[in-house]
Design an enzyme around this catalytic site. Structure first.
Site, mmCIF file in Angstrom:
data_model
loop_
_atom_site.group_PDB
_atom_site.id
_atom_site.type_symbol
_atom_site.label_atom_id
_atom_site.label_comp_id
_atom_site.label_asym_id
_atom_site.label_seq_id
_atom_site.Cartn_x
_atom_site.Cartn_y
_atom_site.Cartn_z
ATOM 1 N N ASP A 39 0.782 -1.200 0.138
ATOM 2 C CA ASP A 39 -0.050 -0.056 0.149
ATOM 3 C C ASP A 39 0.825 1.197 0.121
ATOM 4 O OD1 ASP A 39 -2.364 -1.396 0.163
ATOM 5 O OD2 ASP A 39 -2.404 -1.578 2.175
ATOM 6 N N TYR A 67 6.896 -8.746 8.588
ATOM 7 C CA TYR A 67 6.662 -7.166 8.558
ATOM 8 C C TYR A 67 7.123 -6.562 9.948
ATOM 9 C CZ TYR A 67 3.805 -8.313 4.394
ATOM 10 O OH TYR A 67 3.037 -8.358 3.270
ATOM 11 N N ASP A 81 -6.422 1.333 8.844
ATOM 12 C CA ASP A 81 -5.134 1.978 8.980
ATOM 13 C C ASP A 81 -5.280 3.574 8.858
ATOM 14 O OD1 ASP A 81 -5.434 2.926 6.039
ATOM 15 O OD2 ASP A 81 -4.367 1.277 5.366
ATOM 16 N N ARG A 180 -3.312 -5.286 8.313
ATOM 17 C CA ARG A 180 -4.276 -4.324 8.648
ATOM 18 C C ARG A 180 -5.349 -5.103 9.565
ATOM 19 N NH1 ARG A 180 -6.346 -1.499 3.421
ATOM 20 N NH2 ARG A 180 -5.607 -3.318 2.500
#
Length: 315
Positions: A39, A67, A81, A180
């Site tokens: 994103d 991550y 988010d 998310r």
């Protein structure tokens, strides 16, 4: 331009397509694809394929990911988010009462093999249209849960503020996992709401962001990884004889028993293998068919394959 794999450290605030467009200009070719996007809010590792190596991306997309992220507890957003609109905040006393032990306890059910409902603004197609586009068009989107694996979900730091608690985490997960959604579900479990405020992808399989080049000043020629080296990181690999390489290159099958490393192993063969020639060029991705290996994806020798181009070629 050589065929190969590029590792790019995507900066915040641009789309993955923006990165691909920039790399197309730098590489002087339109034939560049990716093994999974990020994103605009996110940073970190993008794996790109150049020219013939785009055919290798299919085998990289499904690799596990790592991550680093920051989850803000205190309220939900419309996108799960920081880019979405804030929804009703939890009472300040509820957030203030959240302890590290409570966060760790809430993380446990979100670890291992879990059923996860993706974010409504994901890129999943619903009746041929991206879910995020349906949301933008004012539709209510309900996505089915999918089974994913979260092999690690660790807390790294806690920071409390006025009505919010930030939790820095490290996540290792299977492809298709939405960080998310983990933030949303953690907030729901704690009764506070939650959303993602920072996300950085640090690893895809055995490709690490520490190897990736920054977009500004990226040197394609020095950074390109040969298809053979990239395939070796993602798949079991066998080395062919010169004649076997020619045969596979012509679409013929080769006997498993004649391939070095396979002839006497006796162990079940992997579903697919990478086959390289004596000069370390990727010839094909192959699959066992009875006692033979059959080409699934070929990489023609006429295509330039990166730094290991040939004896006496570029170093």
């Amino acid at each position: 331009m050589n065929s190969g794999i590029l590792l790019v450290d995507k900066p915040q605030g641009i789309t993955s397509h923006d990165v691909v467009s920039r790399m197309r200009r730098l590489a002087g070719t339109r034939k560049i694809g990716h093994a999974g996007t990020l994103d605009p809010m996110a940073t970190g590792l993008l794996v790109l394929g150049v020219n013939g190596a785009t055919r290798l991306l299919h085998y990289l997309v499904g690799l596990d990911k790592e991550y680093l992220a920051t989850i803000r507890l205190g309220w939900d957003t419309t996108t799960d988010d920081a880019e979405g609109e804030a929804l009703d905040a939890a009472p300040a006393e509820v957030v203030a009462a959240i302890t590290e032990a409570a966060v760790l306890a809430a993380i446990m059910p979100l670890t291992g093999e879990i059923e996860q409902v993706p974010s409504a603004v994901s890129a999943i197609k619903v009746a041929g249209k991206r879910a995020y586009q349906r949301v933008r068009d004012g539709e209510t989107v309900e996505l089915a849960s999918r089974r994913v694996t979260v092999s690690a979900f660790e807390t790294l730091a806690f920071r409390a503020g006025d009505g919010w608690l930030d939790v820095d985490v490290r996540v290792e997960c299977s492809s298709g996992t939405y960080i998310r959604a983990l933030a949303r579900d953690l907030g729901a479990a704690l009764g506070s709401g939650g959303h993602l405020t920072a996300l950085r992808r640090t690893r895809i399989g055995r490709f690490g962001v520490d190897e990736a080049g920054e977009l500004e000043g990226f040197d394609v020629a020095s950074a390109i990884m040969s298809p053979a080296d990239a395939a070796r990181r993602a798949l079991p690999t066998v080395t062919l004889t010169a004649q076997q390489a020619v045969d596979l290159g012509h679409g013929k099958r080769v006997d498993v028993g004649a391939v070095a490393g396979l002839e006497a192993s006796g162990a079940p063969l992997p579903a697919v293998l990478a086959a390289v020639d004596p000069h370390d060029h990727l010839v094909a991705i192959v699959e066992p068919r009875g006692t033979q290996l059959k080409v699934v994806t070929g990489f023609p020798p006429a295509e330039s394959q990166g730094p290991a181009e040939s004896q006496g070629g570029e170093a």
